[in-house]
Design a protein around this motif. Structure first.
Motif, short mmCIF file in Angstrom:
data_model
loop_
_atom_site.label_atom_id
_atom_site.label_comp_id
_atom_site.label_asym_id
_atom_site.label_seq_id
_atom_site.Cartn_x
_atom_site.Cartn_y
_atom_site.Cartn_z
N SER A 225 42.29 2.94 0.69
CA SER A 225 41.37 1.87 1.45
C SER A 225 40.64 0.96 0.21
O SER A 225 40.53 -0.12 0.58
CB SER A 225 40.29 2.70 2.06
OG SER A 225 39.58 1.87 2.63
N GLN A 226 40.37 1.62 -0.64
CA GLN A 226 39.55 0.95 -1.82
C GLN A 226 40.44 -0.06 -2.49
O GLN A 226 40.28 -1.38 -2.53
CB GLN A 226 39.02 1.95 -2.83
CG GLN A 226 38.58 1.12 -4.19
CD GLN A 226 37.44 0.10 -3.87
OE1 GLN A 226 36.88 0.30 -2.69
NE2 GLN A 226 37.17 -0.64 -4.86
N ARG A 227 41.80 0.38 -2.63
CA ARG A 227 42.50 -0.76 -3.15
C ARG A 227 43.21 -1.87 -2.14
O ARG A 227 43.08 -3.12 -2.75
CB ARG A 227 43.98 -0.01 -3.61
CG ARG A 227 43.96 1.18 -4.78
CD ARG A 227 45.38 1.19 -5.24
NE ARG A 227 46.10 2.00 -4.29
CZ ARG A 227 46.11 3.37 -4.22
NH1 ARG A 227 45.31 4.25 -5.08
NH2 ARG A 227 46.83 4.06 -3.34
N ILE A 228 43.21 -1.56 -1.12
CA ILE A 228 43.39 -2.81 0.02
C ILE A 228 41.96 -3.54 -0.06
O ILE A 228 42.18 -4.78 -0.25
CB ILE A 228 43.30 -2.09 1.45
CG1 ILE A 228 44.77 -1.28 1.36
CG2 ILE A 228 43.40 -3.24 2.32
CD1 ILE A 228 44.74 -0.67 2.79
N SER A 229 40.81 -2.84 -0.08
CA SER A 229 39.49 -3.83 -0.24
C SER A 229 39.36 -4.64 -1.37
O SER A 229 38.98 -5.73 -1.46
CB SER A 229 38.26 -2.94 -0.17
OG SER A 229 37.09 -3.72 0.09
N GLY B 252 36.72 -12.83 -4.71
CA GLY B 252 36.66 -14.10 -4.69
C GLY B 252 36.55 -14.78 -3.32
O GLY B 252 36.61 -16.12 -2.89
N ARG B 253 36.90 -14.21 -2.35
CA ARG B 253 36.76 -14.34 -0.88
C ARG B 253 35.60 -14.13 -0.01
O ARG B 253 34.73 -13.32 -0.31
CB ARG B 253 37.99 -13.81 -0.14
CG ARG B 253 39.41 -14.07 -0.55
CD ARG B 253 40.52 -13.39 0.21
NE ARG B 253 41.81 -13.78 -0.34
CZ ARG B 253 42.81 -13.21 -1.29
NH1 ARG B 253 42.21 -12.04 -1.75
NH2 ARG B 253 43.82 -13.48 -1.52
N SER B 254 35.44 -14.90 1.12
CA SER B 254 34.31 -14.75 1.72
C SER B 254 34.42 -13.44 2.58
O SER B 254 35.17 -12.75 2.67
CB SER B 254 34.28 -15.84 2.77
OG SER B 254 35.22 -15.93 3.82
N TRP B 255 32.86 -13.13 3.20
CA TRP B 255 32.92 -11.95 4.03
C TRP B 255 33.97 -12.14 5.18
O TRP B 255 34.77 -10.87 5.33
CB TRP B 255 31.72 -11.93 4.48
CG TRP B 255 30.57 -11.51 3.68
CD1 TRP B 255 29.55 -11.85 2.76
CD2 TRP B 255 30.20 -9.79 3.44
NE1 TRP B 255 28.80 -11.18 2.16
CE2 TRP B 255 28.97 -9.80 2.52
CE3 TRP B 255 30.63 -8.62 4.01
CZ2 TRP B 255 28.66 -8.73 2.03
CZ3 TRP B 255 30.01 -7.66 4.05
CH2 TRP B 255 29.13 -7.43 2.93
N PHE B 256 34.08 -12.92 5.71
CA PHE B 256 34.91 -13.42 6.92
C PHE B 256 36.50 -13.11 6.52
O PHE B 256 37.17 -12.36 7.13
CB PHE B 256 34.78 -14.60 7.74
CG PHE B 256 36.05 -14.93 8.57
CD1 PHE B 256 35.80 -14.31 9.89
CD2 PHE B 256 36.83 -15.84 8.19
CE1 PHE B 256 36.87 -14.56 10.68
CE2 PHE B 256 38.02 -15.98 9.25
CZ PHE B 256 37.91 -15.63 10.31
N LEU B 257 36.85 -13.78 5.60
CA LEU B 257 38.13 -13.51 5.12
C LEU B 257 38.69 -12.20 4.67
O LEU B 257 39.58 -11.80 4.87
CB LEU B 257 38.60 -14.86 3.93
CG LEU B 257 40.20 -15.00 3.80
CD1 LEU B 257 40.87 -15.14 5.05
CD2 LEU B 257 40.47 -16.10 2.91
#
Length: 412
Positions: free
Chosen positions: A76-80, A86-91
């Protein structure tokens, strides 16, 4: 990881396995007694029950094992980490949701195929094609998981900005969302899976309109849904609120029951609306959501603290914590099942009384219910533990006796 947390996890799975074993043994003993009391019941009823129990036990275990796998392997952490740089909360939330829920969907697919396709074909409960099964499952993933992924960032932003009160704010936010979904579901969500056609101009529709007028909800619409391509079982339901309320009859129900029996089942669904059960469910869901989120807030922070970084993250606002939150939600949903099941059974009894009072026909209510159980290979009663924990409807035995003896109420 703190040894206390490891011990609690181990103890939890021991207790869960004991619970599953106890329920299974209780159900087998109950079926042994039913064979004596109901010698006319087909052997398929019992074998289907046993196979379904095995699926239930495995699914219950997997509801905790799968998210724990994502946590303890740090997947899960690796996916996160891979989607968040560098991406927004939404993306970031959208990408994490698509990957995580997609993997969970694939992991669960074999069991889902066995339970909803193989078993149901084995026992003659469906003629559904494999392509139709795939269509429904893919649509379910896109509608449920993709929509969830689109909005994951909202609760996580609230967790980030309000680390001590997020449970209350998200709980309050959930209330209008629940109401909105109940309102738009008949228009937007339901037609994605099946075709709905109006039967208001047919003879049955006219007779149902008489019941609706008598009940004071004559503005409700009447629809038939093509469930015969998915199942041979029967059902009906009332959904929606305000201008979206509608009676929906499965075509299998219309095709396999007499008109009086269909009207009895319809009257039962009308009873749910007249008795305010849709609004009660909204209220219970809203209050339950806030209570559950508070418990999740307390326990998830405690687990995170004792994990000492074992999961690869230390902050709850990290998208990697989604499996942890799912575990907690599953835990409290499981523990709360006796409460929700009791409330549901109480509502069903109220609707049963309204049903026979509206149609003034006890016999059609009884025969309709017996046919519903017969076509779905249902048992007349479950074991006590299964009833308490999972039965959202009173057993057939209780309902038949209730139909025979309950006093009619005055229909205003």
């Amino acid at each position: 990881m703190d040894k206390r947390l490891l011990l609690i996890i181990l103890l939890f799975f021991i207790l869960l396995i004991i619970f599953i074993t106890f329920v299974y043994i209780s159900e087998v003993e109950n079926m042994t007694q039913l064979k004596v009391e109901y010698p006319e019941l087909k052997e398929e009823v019992y074998s289907f029950r046993v196979d379904s129990l095995k699926v239930w036990g495995l699914r219950l275990l997997l509801s905790f094992v799968i998210p724990m796998f994502f946590l303890f392997t740090k997947l899960s952490q690796r996916i996160s980490h891979s989607v968040g740089d560098g991406r927004s909360w939404f993306l970031s939330g959208l990408l994490y949701g698509i990957i995580f829920f997609g993997l969970v969907f694939i992991i669960n697919l074999p069991l889902e195929f066995y339970s909803s396709f193989v078993l149901r074909h084995r026992y003659g409960l469906t003629d559904q094609s494999i392509l139709r099964w795939l269509e429904l499952n893919i649509k379910g993933f896109l509608v449920n998981d993709l929509i969830t992924s689109l909005f994951i960032w909202v609760p996580y932003y609230i967790i980030y900005t309000s680390p001590k009160s997020w449970w209350f704010k998200i709980g309050l936010l959930a209330i209008p969302v629940i109401v909105f979904m109940v309102f738009i579901s008949p228009f937007v969500i339901d037609p994605i899976f099946n075709d709905y056609t109006s039967i208001e101009d047919e003879r049955l529709g006219k007779n149902i309109e008489v019941l609706l007028e008598k009940a004071g909800i004559e503005d409700a619409q009447i629809y038939k849904v093509d469930k015969s391509k998915d199942t041979k079982t029967m059902n009906a339901y009332m959904t929606g609120i305000f201008k979206s309320k509608r009676i929906v009859l499965w075509d299998t129900t219309i095709n396999n029951l007499t008109e009086d029996e269909v009207l009895s089942i319809t009257a039962h669904e009308i009873g749910h609306y007249v008795k305010g059960h849709i609004w009660e469910n909204i209220i219970f869901s809203s209050i339950g959501s806030i209570v559950m989120l508070y418990l999740v807030y307390i326990s998830s922070n405690w687990v995170l603290k004792l994990s000492n970084g074992t999961f690869g993250f230390r902050n709850l606002y990290n998208f990697a914590s989604i499996p942890l939150l799912i575990i907690m939600l599953n835990l409290y949903s499981f523990l709360g099942n006796p409460i929700t099941s009791y409330i549901s059974r109480r509502m069903e009894m109220q609707a049963d009384r309204y049903e026979v009072s509206l149609v003034q026909n006890r016999e059609s209510a009884i025969t309709a219910m017996e046919k519903l159980y017969d076509t779905s290979l249902g048992v007349p009663r479950p074991s006590n533990i299964y009833k308490i924990w999972y039965h959202t409807h009173p057993p057939l035995e209780e309902r038949v006796e209730f139909y025979k003896t309950v006093e009619f109420e005055e229909i205003k």
